[in-house]
Write an enzyme that holds these catalytic residues in place. Structure first.
Site, PDB file in Angstrom:
ATOM      1  N   ASP A 103       0.841  -1.196   0.000  1.00  0.00           N
ATOM      2  CA  ASP A 103       0.000   0.000   0.000  1.00  0.00           C
ATOM      3  C   ASP A 103       0.876   1.247   0.000  1.00  0.00           C
ATOM      4  OD1 ASP A 103      -2.990   0.804   0.443  1.00  0.00           O
ATOM      5  OD2 ASP A 103      -1.834   2.116   1.761  1.00  0.00           O
ATOM      6  N   ASN A 111      -2.589  12.729  -3.227  1.00  0.00           N
ATOM      7  CA  ASN A 111      -3.534  12.864  -4.332  1.00  0.00           C
ATOM      8  C   ASN A 111      -4.374  14.135  -4.188  1.00  0.00           C
ATOM      9  OD1 ASN A 111      -4.534  11.606  -6.770  1.00  0.00           O
ATOM     10  ND2 ASN A 111      -6.419  11.167  -5.666  1.00  0.00           N
ATOM     11  N   HIS A 116      -5.118  14.744  -9.131  1.00  0.00           N
ATOM     12  CA  HIS A 116      -5.208  13.360  -9.602  1.00  0.00           C
ATOM     13  C   HIS A 116      -4.149  13.024 -10.651  1.00  0.00           C
ATOM     14  CE1 HIS A 116      -8.777  12.630  -7.275  1.00  0.00           C
ATOM     15  NE2 HIS A 116      -9.408  13.643  -7.845  1.00  0.00           N
ATOM     16  N   ASP A 120      -1.798   9.855 -10.345  1.00  0.00           N
ATOM     17  CA  ASP A 120      -1.614   8.824 -11.373  1.00  0.00           C
ATOM     18  C   ASP A 120      -0.126   8.589 -11.642  1.00  0.00           C
ATOM     19  OD1 ASP A 120      -4.322   8.518 -11.590  1.00  0.00           O
ATOM     20  OD2 ASP A 120      -4.515   9.590 -13.504  1.00  0.00           O
ATOM     21  N   GLU A 145      -4.770   2.508  -4.344  1.00  0.00           N
ATOM     22  CA  GLU A 145      -3.307   2.591  -4.192  1.00  0.00           C
ATOM     23  C   GLU A 145      -2.719   1.308  -3.624  1.00  0.00           C
ATOM     24  OE1 GLU A 145      -5.002   4.429  -0.352  1.00  0.00           O
ATOM     25  OE2 GLU A 145      -5.578   4.133  -2.444  1.00  0.00           O
TER      26      GLU A 145
END
Length: 222
Positions: A103, A111, A116, A120, A145
């Site tokens: 994780d 984020n 975003h 990404d 994630e």
């Protein structure tokens, strides 16, 4: 294809009727019959060209379908397997295989704080590190994630060193955004499969180990 078949059948029927009606005058006036034969040859050649074009389209569509079938098991963003893509391998895991839940630490804050698009990019960077460090194993983006890795025929003792190198690799690969170095870290929970237990039981144990790694300060393997 259905349309071409219907046209060809109609043309054949018309040709047959015309041929029958003109046979009686074949020797006196063969021109109408010759004209019909020429027309039929032209129609046949046209149908063959259309048929070849239709077959080419069918082949292209078949290739697209096969490509999409393969993509269905892949995560579009990272190129890794997705949950669906790794399910069969998980179901086939044998006792002694290693399962790893990974994780991204503080991903929501990253984020939300950077947008975003940066989120990404972070996922892609981590996916690349996973692929480099675990290249001979099955890796999937499990969701959001979170990632999952399956290391067949790999005992925990052998996996530990590899996973420590993975954590270090991510730690040493910060992401630069507008001149700012964004630190990245991951946490991992690892377990070994046992006989006569379900996939759900193994994943639950790996997930519990992951949360212990999070509670112990993140950026580590538990």
């Amino acid at each position: 294809m259905a349309e071409l078949t219907a046209r060809a059948a109609s043309a054949n029927e018309q040709f047959g009727k015309g041929l029958t009606s003109d046979l009686g005058g074949l020797y006196q006036a063969p021109e109408p019959l010759i004209s019909q034969v020429r027309d039929m040859i032209d129609r046949t050649e046209s149908t063959e060209r259309q048929l070849a074009s239709a077959l080419a389209q069918i082949q292209a569509l078949r290739q697209e379908v096969e490509a999409e079938r393969g993509n269905a098991g892949r995560d579009a963003l990272t190129g890794l397997l997705n949950r669906r893509g790794i399910e069969a391998q998980l179901a086939a895991a044998e006792a002694g295989d290693t399962i790893v839940m990974i994780d991204l630490d503080h991903f929501k804050q990253l984020n939300d704080g950077h947008g975003h698009a940066v989120g990404d990019r972070i996922l892609k960077v981590v996916a690349s590190s996973l692929s480099d460090c675990l290249e001979s194993h099955e890796i999937a983006r499990w969701g959001g994630e979170e990632f999952l890795a399956l290391l067949p025929e790999t005992p925990l003792s052998a996996a530990a060193g590899t996973l420590e190198r993975l954590v270090e690799s991510v730690r040493n690969t910060p992401l630069e955004v507008a001149g700012e170095q964004i630190p990245l870290t991951i946490s991992a929970g690892v377990t070994s499969t046992r006989g006569n237990e379900s996939v759900e039981q193994v994943l639950k144990r790996a997930d519990e180990a992951l949360y212990r790694a999070k509670n112990d300060g993140r950026d580590r393997v538990h």
